[in-house]
Design a protein around this motif. Structure first.
Motif, PDB file in Angstrom:
ATOM      1  N   ARG A  21      24.670  14.173  -7.303  1.00 26.06           N
ATOM      2  CA  ARG A  21      25.196  15.531  -7.372  1.00 26.06           C
ATOM      3  C   ARG A  21      25.710  15.795  -8.778  1.00 26.06           C
ATOM      4  NH1 ARG A  21      29.683  16.375  -3.211  1.00 26.06           N
ATOM      5  NH2 ARG A  21      30.918  15.298  -4.777  1.00 26.06           N
ATOM      6  N   ARG A  31      39.787  16.807 -11.842  1.00 27.39           N
ATOM      7  CA  ARG A  31      38.878  16.897 -10.705  1.00 27.39           C
ATOM      8  C   ARG A  31      37.854  15.753 -10.750  1.00 27.39           C
ATOM      9  NH1 ARG A  31      37.453  17.534  -5.651  1.00 27.39           N
ATOM     10  NH2 ARG A  31      35.385  18.465  -5.339  1.00 27.39           N
ATOM     11  N   SER A  34      39.345  12.591  -9.426  1.00 33.83           N
ATOM     12  CA  SER A  34      39.518  12.602  -7.974  1.00 33.83           C
ATOM     13  C   SER A  34      38.223  12.319  -7.224  1.00 33.83           C
ATOM     14  CB  SER A  34      40.085  13.947  -7.521  1.00 33.83           C
ATOM     15  OG  SER A  34      39.145  14.982  -7.811  1.00 33.83           O
ATOM     16  N   LEU A  35      37.090  12.425  -7.941  1.00 31.62           N
ATOM     17  CA  LEU A  35      35.808  12.182  -7.290  1.00 31.62           C
ATOM     18  C   LEU A  35      35.518  10.695  -7.086  1.00 31.62           C
ATOM     19  CD1 LEU A  35      33.458  14.787  -8.995  1.00 31.62           C
ATOM     20  CD2 LEU A  35      34.275  14.795  -6.644  1.00 31.62           C
ATOM     21  N   LYS A  36      36.389   9.831  -7.573  1.00 30.79           N
ATOM     22  CA  LYS A  36      36.135   8.404  -7.377  1.00 30.79           C
ATOM     23  C   LYS A  36      36.244   8.010  -5.908  1.00 30.79           C
ATOM     24  CE  LYS A  36      40.950   7.070  -8.242  1.00 30.79           C
ATOM     25  NZ  LYS A  36      41.842   6.262  -9.099  1.00 30.79           N
ATOM     26  N   ASN A  37      36.893   8.821  -5.083  1.00 30.64           N
ATOM     27  CA  ASN A  37      36.992   8.571  -3.650  1.00 30.64           C
ATOM     28  C   ASN A  37      35.868   9.238  -2.867  1.00 30.64           C
ATOM     29  OD1 ASN A  37      39.411   7.126  -4.055  1.00 30.64           O
ATOM     30  ND2 ASN A  37      40.611   9.027  -3.986  1.00 30.64           N
ATOM     31  N   ASP A  38      35.018   9.980  -3.565  1.00 27.55           N
ATOM     32  CA  ASP A  38      33.899  10.643  -2.901  1.00 27.55           C
ATOM     33  C   ASP A  38      32.760   9.642  -2.730  1.00 27.55           C
ATOM     34  OD1 ASP A  38      31.990  12.266  -1.886  1.00 27.55           O
ATOM     35  OD2 ASP A  38      32.057  13.771  -3.472  1.00 27.55           O
ATOM     36  N   GLU A  40      29.615   9.965  -1.767  1.00 31.50           N
ATOM     37  CA  GLU A  40      28.319  10.413  -2.278  1.00 31.50           C
ATOM     38  C   GLU A  40      28.261  10.303  -3.792  1.00 31.50           C
ATOM     39  OE1 GLU A  40      25.456  14.395  -2.273  1.00 31.50           O
ATOM     40  OE2 GLU A  40      27.360  14.369  -1.175  1.00 31.50           O
ATOM     41  N   TYR A  41      29.370  10.655  -4.461  1.00 31.61           N
ATOM     42  CA  TYR A  41      29.395  10.555  -5.913  1.00 31.61           C
ATOM     43  C   TYR A  41      29.508   9.109  -6.370  1.00 31.61           C
ATOM     44  CZ  TYR A  41      30.776  11.449 -10.741  1.00 31.61           C
ATOM     45  OH  TYR A  41      30.816  11.466 -12.115  1.00 31.61           O
TER      46      TYR A  41
END
Length: 721
Positions: A21, A31, A34-38, A40-41
């Motif tokens: 993505r 932001r 914070s995507l380190k917990n996503d 899919e990312y």
């Protein structure tokens, strides 16, 4: 990394909008953290770093050496070059206008020619834009002839004669040559493209071109009229015209030619039209061999014969054609048009590049990220991403993955499988399964086949396989009986009695050869081939004397060593020659001792010494009864002697043998010579021996203390010597 096509030929999406993505530029850093917990990312896979453009990509090419990928895109117009072994972006460069298409002039990225949308040609080198030249009209495509060093640019519009043109820029001389004039329509304003101004809607043009550089070198140009003109670059003239196939209806418009590709042989030509139809022609016939519909009706922009670089791999690889429009990429069989697999991304496709001798496809497409697809059955992963083969195998073996290679057989991949090459598959009549079923798992230069299927196919192909297996077992049984027909001389690994061990081994070897000869004479009996070896002999006797544990000390303990120099051994083995280096000196017999004792004036020690010297002398020497002092001195040590015990120890003149008693009965006559007057038989044994050297007499140092006791008044030097 996802399985984008769950057909019999799976296609894995390595990079693109379906796997990773993208993040917009305006997203804040907080932001992003914070995507380190996503999940899919976090689970995204980036095969090539920065394999993307800010808006879209237009064209992509892979270098001849397979280590560089160059792609162009917008916005802003720029060029990206990736170094594949490093999996990263090597350099990026902006241009003044949008790039229409480009070609690589060298085997790497160092020389490239770019056709720009502002009617210019740009030459780029690693240092930057090397040279720019203008074109008379807008160009549609770009071809490079290596033999004549001509850059050919099919263009839009007509000249003063009403003919379309293909501009020729000779790179060796650096100037434009006479153009190729191609018919794209007249000037009667009735034909398609006739009399229209360049840049108009109905302007005639030469859309694309191709060159058969691996064979005869003909040039092919596709026009808006749907015709294909073939030109000979050596004669600079038209060699022929390939007319479009007949129309299905009189009102149907003729489709334009938008893609051309020559086969390596030069006899097959593939054409792609603006209505999504693909035709395969034999240059010796105007009738198309095959017609293939892409399915969506969009113009074909990419047409490639997937041919390997080596002839050996070409024999093991099924022929395939790649055709692509903006919606879908299809791979199919050129012999009958049977579809093999397809790739349909979520965005429009502008260009497709194939990494040779591999299953990797790279695309330039609308959207920020460029796509990369991997097809394992098309070929292995390229060298710069060889780890993809292991990832694909792990995904296929994952029982919890619904997108695995074969969910019905997950967990059993490569268990009880047989690896076969394509010639071996043809021998078993299994080549029709290649690319059509998942029973064959492609790997490197062959395929993995289930062991059960392999056994059944081999039994059907050769019904006499059972008899061959039985004959093989018979041969193994015979070899087991004789161990080996040809073998070297074995050496006995024992500590003592080595000659005895070698003699026993020779006897065992002779017996084994007799057994093997009996088996050969019977011709391999069925009972002997199938039944286990059964014998009535005990195990110790089967192994022989060397293998019997009861006789282990015979070859290990030195107390059991056989003395080959002993008299008893020589009497039992008269043909055995003892080793003279290890020969031991034997003692005296009773008769020999008696003869020495009868010599007057000699003691017991002198007798032993004298007899020993007598044995050391040659046989030709006349025996003597006298004992010399020098011979006594040469004796190193007294030899052991044999004595007969007597009840009267004080009587030293007692008879000690039968011979001496007989002499005493005759009046105790002394023998005139040694050995005379002996009653009975007598055995004399001797062995020639080199006489020992006389020990050197001790030399006194005249400079010692005793020599200096007597002083000499003379100064004569010779007197002191």
């Amino acid at each position: 990394m996802k399985l984008s096509n769950q057909s019999e030929v799976p296609v894995y999406t390595i990079s693109g909008s379906n796997t990773a993505r993208p993040l917009p530029e305006w997203l804040a850093r907080r932001r992003k953290r914070s995507l380190k917990n996503d999940p899919e990312y976090a689970n995204r896979v980036e095969l090539l770093q920065d394999f993307e453009f800010e808006e879209a990509s237009q064209c992509i090419r892979v270098s001849e050496d397979g280590e560089w990928v160059m792609s162009t895109g917008t916005y802003k117009p720029q060029i990206h070059t990736h170094h594949l072994p490093q999996l990263s972006l090597s350099w990026a460069r902006h241009t003044d206008a949008l790039n229409t298409t480009f070609i690589l002039l060298s085997s790497d990225y160092s020389k490239s020619l770019h056709l720009q949308s502002d009617r210019s040609l740009q030459f780029h080198t690693p240092s930057g834009c090397h040279y720019t030249t203008r074109l008379p009209r807008y160009g549609r495509d770009l071809i490079y002839d290596k033999f004549s060093t001509d850059a050919l640019v099919p263009s839009v519009g007509v000249n003063q004669d009403g003919m379309g043109e293909v501009f020729r820029l000779n790179l060796e001389m650096g100037r434009y040559m006479r153009s190729f004039e191609v018919d794209v329509g007249g000037d009667d304003f009735t034909s398609a493209g006739g009399g229209a101004l360049q840049g108009g809607i109905n302007t005639g043009a030469v859309n694309t071109g191709a060159i058969a550089e691996d064979s005869h070198g003909l040039l092919a140009f596709g026009t808006t009229l749907g015709t294909v003109e073939l030109w000979d670059p050596r004669a600079k003239g038209r060699a022929g015209i390939l007319l479009p196939p007949t129309q299905s209806a009189p009102d149907d418009l003729r489709s334009e030619i938008t893609a051309l590709e020559f086969h390596r042989s030069g006899l097959t030509l593939g054409t792609g039209s603006s209505n999504g139809l693909i035709h395969l022609y034999d240059l010796r016939s105007p009738v198309p061999l095959l017609k293939k519909d892409q399915g969506y009706g969009f113009p074909i922009h990419t047409l490639k014969f997937l041919q390997p670089s080596t002839s050996a791999r070409e024999q093991t690889m099924e022929p395939k054609i790649l055709s692509a429009d903006k919606k879908i990429i299809k791979l199919w069989d050129p012999r009958d048009g049977t579809p093999w697999t397809s790739v349909e991304p979520a965005v429009d496709i502008n260009s497709v590049a194939w990494c040779k001798d591999s299953g990797m496809l790279l695309t330039a497409n609308e959207g920020r990220q460029q796509h990369a697809f991997f097809i394992p059955q098309l070929g292995p992963a390229p060298r710069w991403c060889s780890f993809l083969d292991n990832l694909v195998e792990e995904m296929a073996e994952d029982p919890n993955d619904p997108n695995s290679f074969s969910t019905g057989q997950s967990g059993s991949v490569y268990d009880n499988y047989k690896f076969l090459t394509v010639p071996q598959l043809k021998t078993l009549n299994l080549e029709h399964l290649i690319g059509r079923t998942n029973l064959l798992r492609p790997y490197m230069h062959g395929y993995f086949v289930a062991q059960r299927l392999y056994e059944e196919a081999r039994l059907i192909t050769n019904p006499y396989i059972w008899e061959e297996q039985r004959a093989k077992r018979v041969k193994e049984r015979i070899d087991q009986e004789r161990e080996s027909r040809i073998r070297g001389k074995k050496k006995a690994a024992v500590k003592v009695n080595k000659k005895l061990a070698e003699k026993l081994m020779a006897i065992e070897d002779k017996n084994e050869r007799r057994k093997a000869q009996r088996v050969l004479n019977r011709g391999g009996d069925e009972d002997m081939a199938d039944a286990p070896a059964i014998t009535d002999k005990p195990e110790a006797e089967q192994k022989g004397l060397l293998g019997d544990s009861r006789f282990t000390q015979l070859f290990e303990d030195e107390d059991f060593a056989i003395d080959e120099t002993s008299r008893e051994f020589q009497l039992q083995n008269p043909s055995t020659v003892p080793d003279q280096s290890t020969r031991k000196e034997r003692g005296l017999t009773a008769v020999e001792q008696e003869a020495i004792d009868d010599v007057p004036g000699s003691s017991s020690d002198d007798d032993d010494s004298d007899f020993d010297n007598e044995q050391a002398r040659p046989v030709q020497e006349k025996p003597s009864n006298k004992i010399s002092t020098s011979s006594y001195k040469r004796t190193n040590r007294p030899q052991p002697r044999m004595q007969v015990s007597s009840s009267n120890a004080g009587n030293s003149s007692r008879d000690r043998s039968f011979g001496s008693r007989a002499q005493n009965m005759r009046g105790k006559q002394k023998p005139a010579r040694r050995g005379g007057g002996v009653v009975g038989e007598r055995e004399v044994t001797f062995a020639p021996r080199v006489a020992s050297k006389r020990a050197p007499e001790p030399q006194f140092d005249k400079t010692s203390f005793k020599a200096k006791e007597r002083r000499s008044a003379s100064g004569n030097t010779f007197r002191k010597m």
